[in-house]
Design a protein around this motif. Structure first.
Motif, PDB file in Angstrom:
ATOM      1  N   ARG A 204       0.830  -1.205   0.000  1.00  0.00           N
ATOM      2  CA  ARG A 204       0.000   0.000   0.000  1.00  0.00           C
ATOM      3  C   ARG A 204       0.866   1.257   0.000  1.00  0.00           C
ATOM      4  O   ARG A 204       0.545   2.247  -0.664  1.00  0.00           O
ATOM      5  CB  ARG A 204      -0.947   0.001   1.205  1.00  0.00           C
ATOM      6  N   LYS A 205       1.968   1.194   0.739  1.00  0.00           N
ATOM      7  CA  LYS A 205       2.874   2.332   0.765  1.00  0.00           C
ATOM      8  C   LYS A 205       3.455   2.592  -0.627  1.00  0.00           C
ATOM      9  O   LYS A 205       3.521   3.739  -1.084  1.00  0.00           O
ATOM     10  CB  LYS A 205       4.001   2.066   1.763  1.00  0.00           C
ATOM     11  N   THR A 208       0.787   3.979  -2.946  1.00  0.00           N
ATOM     12  CA  THR A 208       0.539   5.388  -2.651  1.00  0.00           C
ATOM     13  C   THR A 208       1.554   6.278  -3.349  1.00  0.00           C
ATOM     14  O   THR A 208       1.201   7.280  -3.979  1.00  0.00           O
ATOM     15  CB  THR A 208       0.578   5.623  -1.124  1.00  0.00           C
ATOM     16  N   ARG A 209       2.822   5.918  -3.263  1.00  0.00           N
ATOM     17  CA  ARG A 209       3.871   6.707  -3.911  1.00  0.00           C
ATOM     18  C   ARG A 209       3.711   6.664  -5.427  1.00  0.00           C
ATOM     19  O   ARG A 209       3.870   7.677  -6.124  1.00  0.00           O
ATOM     20  CB  ARG A 209       5.244   6.179  -3.493  1.00  0.00           C
ATOM     21  N   ARG A 212       0.571   8.744  -6.459  1.00  0.00           N
ATOM     22  CA  ARG A 212       0.801  10.183  -6.292  1.00  0.00           C
ATOM     23  C   ARG A 212       1.675  10.732  -7.424  1.00  0.00           C
ATOM     24  O   ARG A 212       1.454  11.847  -7.904  1.00  0.00           O
ATOM     25  CB  ARG A 212       1.440  10.466  -4.932  1.00  0.00           C
ATOM     26  N   ILE A 240      -7.916   3.262  -3.852  1.00  0.00           N
ATOM     27  CA  ILE A 240      -6.627   3.782  -3.380  1.00  0.00           C
ATOM     28  C   ILE A 240      -6.218   4.983  -4.224  1.00  0.00           C
ATOM     29  O   ILE A 240      -5.780   6.017  -3.701  1.00  0.00           O
ATOM     30  CB  ILE A 240      -5.537   2.688  -3.431  1.00  0.00           C
ATOM     31  N   TYR A 241      -6.391   4.874  -5.539  1.00  0.00           N
ATOM     32  CA  TYR A 241      -6.033   6.002  -6.405  1.00  0.00           C
ATOM     33  C   TYR A 241      -6.944   7.204  -6.129  1.00  0.00           C
ATOM     34  O   TYR A 241      -6.469   8.338  -6.038  1.00  0.00           O
ATOM     35  CB  TYR A 241      -6.133   5.614  -7.881  1.00  0.00           C
ATOM     36  N   LYS A 244      -5.875   9.151  -3.097  1.00  0.00           N
ATOM     37  CA  LYS A 244      -4.621   9.902  -3.183  1.00  0.00           C
ATOM     38  C   LYS A 244      -4.637  10.980  -4.261  1.00  0.00           C
ATOM     39  O   LYS A 244      -3.775  11.852  -4.293  1.00  0.00           O
ATOM     40  CB  LYS A 244      -3.453   8.940  -3.457  1.00  0.00           C
TER      41      LYS A 244
END
Length: 387
Positions: A204-205, A208-209, A212, A240-241, A244
């Motif tokens: 997930r981390k 996220t990167r 973004r 998730i997208y 963010k």
């Protein structure tokens, strides 16, 4: 493909030059046919040259005026990287071009104003929308109209999620061992469950990167443009997208499944099913408002070009309907708020139908270029006002 924004149109309209050449042509984007692109462009330049001579320009002046465009004929790489249509604007101080997902009818216009009317369908009810196909392995961005889809490069975006990894050896996925006195089974249980938890957190981390970075690239390309964005991806990636992303026009519905196995044509078909009701909804709401205001006989609707032009200039128009096949030539005097009509095109005047569209779009209004039968009152032009 190049990005064309409403502001680009406005900037072109605001250019003050004595002569503009506006060239529109269909282009080939692949196969042996791409060799026809520069040949066809050269033919259109000859037509433009002839028109300049009609304005009594000398040969040296014509050659200087067309120099940048003439040089473009030999740019092989340029002609090998085309979309569906090409719009080129040539003027004394320079040249601008846009490779767009829209098959233009071939034309050459010489006037004291940029001729932008063929571009208007890109900003109307069957206008532009984007598809963002997301997966861990790749990301693809497509610019679409009702008829076309073309892939465009996401500048400075990662190719895939694994490009975003800081430490390929990262130890982040190592299973956490905890000692206990219960027995071997308990130790195995802790290894598995805690290891899985770490893997999920790590993924997930990284997602996220990754997302973004994609979103940053998209925002840089689509700054201040209200172009709908359809997401495509497996279901757990989409929220998730969304979480963010700062892109303000993501469509609620999305294309489900792995986009890697879908062709551009399949993505386009599925995306149009999603966005068509959005475009249709805006048009239907505008038609409903027009009928309501007309029935109330108030002052919030217009069907007269002479009154629509000043209203558009003052930012009053919320929605504009027009028959895009019609031209009305004349001039608008900003100082007096008066419109002058001319029977035919001539140097110094402009297509007032086109001008009304540009004014409406540049002031945040919506434009619907439709058949005359779909213009309210079956007129050539009609408008719903904000006030």
């Amino acid at each position: 493909m190049d990005i064309l924004r409403v502001q680009d149109l406005q900037n072109l309209i605001n250019l003050e030059q004595h002569f503009f050449i506006s060239i529109y042509m269909p282009t080939f984007s692949s196969g042996v046919d791409i060799r026809q692109n520069p040949v066809k462009f050269k033919q259109l330049l000859r037509k433009a040259e002839s028109k300049l001579y009609d304005f009594e320009m000398r040969k040296e002046e014509v050659e200087t005026f067309l120099k940048l465009a003439t040089n473009l004929v030999g740019e092989t790489k340029f002609w090998q990287n085309q979309s569906e249509g090409l719009a080129i604007f040539i003027y004394a101080d320079g040249m601008k071009y846009f490779r767009l997902p829209f098959k233009f009818k071939e034309s050459v216009t010489v006037s004291n104003k940029i001729y932008v009317k063929p571009l208007l369908p890109l900003f109307t009810g069957n206008g532009q929308f984007n598809i963002l196909a997301l997966s861990k392995n790749e990301v693809r961005l497509f610019r679409c109209t009702r008829q076309n889809i073309i892939e465009i490069e996401l500048e400075d975006a990662p190719d895939n999620m694994y490009d975003m990894q800081v430490d390929d050896d990262a130890k982040t996925n190592l299973l956490i061992r905890t000692s206990n006195t219960v027995g071997p089974n308990q130790l195995v249980y802790n290894k598995v469950t805690q290891g899985q938890g770490n893997e999920i957190d790590y993924e997930r981390k990284e997602l996220t990167r990754y997302f973004r970075a994609i979103d940053k690239s998209l925002l840089n390309m689509e700054y201040d443009e209200n172009i709908p964005l359809v997401l495509a991806g497996v279901e757990y990636l989409i929220p998730i997208y969304r979480e963010k992303s700062n892109y303000p026009y993501i469509v609620e519905d999305f294309i489900r499944g792995n986009p890697e196995i879908l062709s551009p044509e399949e993505l386009h078909q599925k995306a149009w099913e999603i966005v068509e009701p959005i475009f249709t909804k805006d048009q239907k709401q505008a038609q409903k408002k027009y009928s309501q205001y007309c029935g109330q006989d108030n002052e919030l609707y217009l069907n007269n070009l002479e009154k629509i032009i000043p209203a558009a200039f003052n930012g009053q128009i919320e929605s504009l309907f027009l028959d895009n096949s019609i031209s009305k030539w004349g001039k608008f005097d900003h100082a007096t708020n008066k419109v002058q009509f001319h029977k035919e095109e001539k140097n110094g005047n402009e297509d007032l139908m086109e001008y009304a569209c540009i004014l409406t779009l540049s002031r945040g209004g919506k434009v619907f270029a439709v058949d005359k039968s779909k213009v309210p009152d079956e007129n050539h032009i009609a408008a719903v006002l904000r006030y």
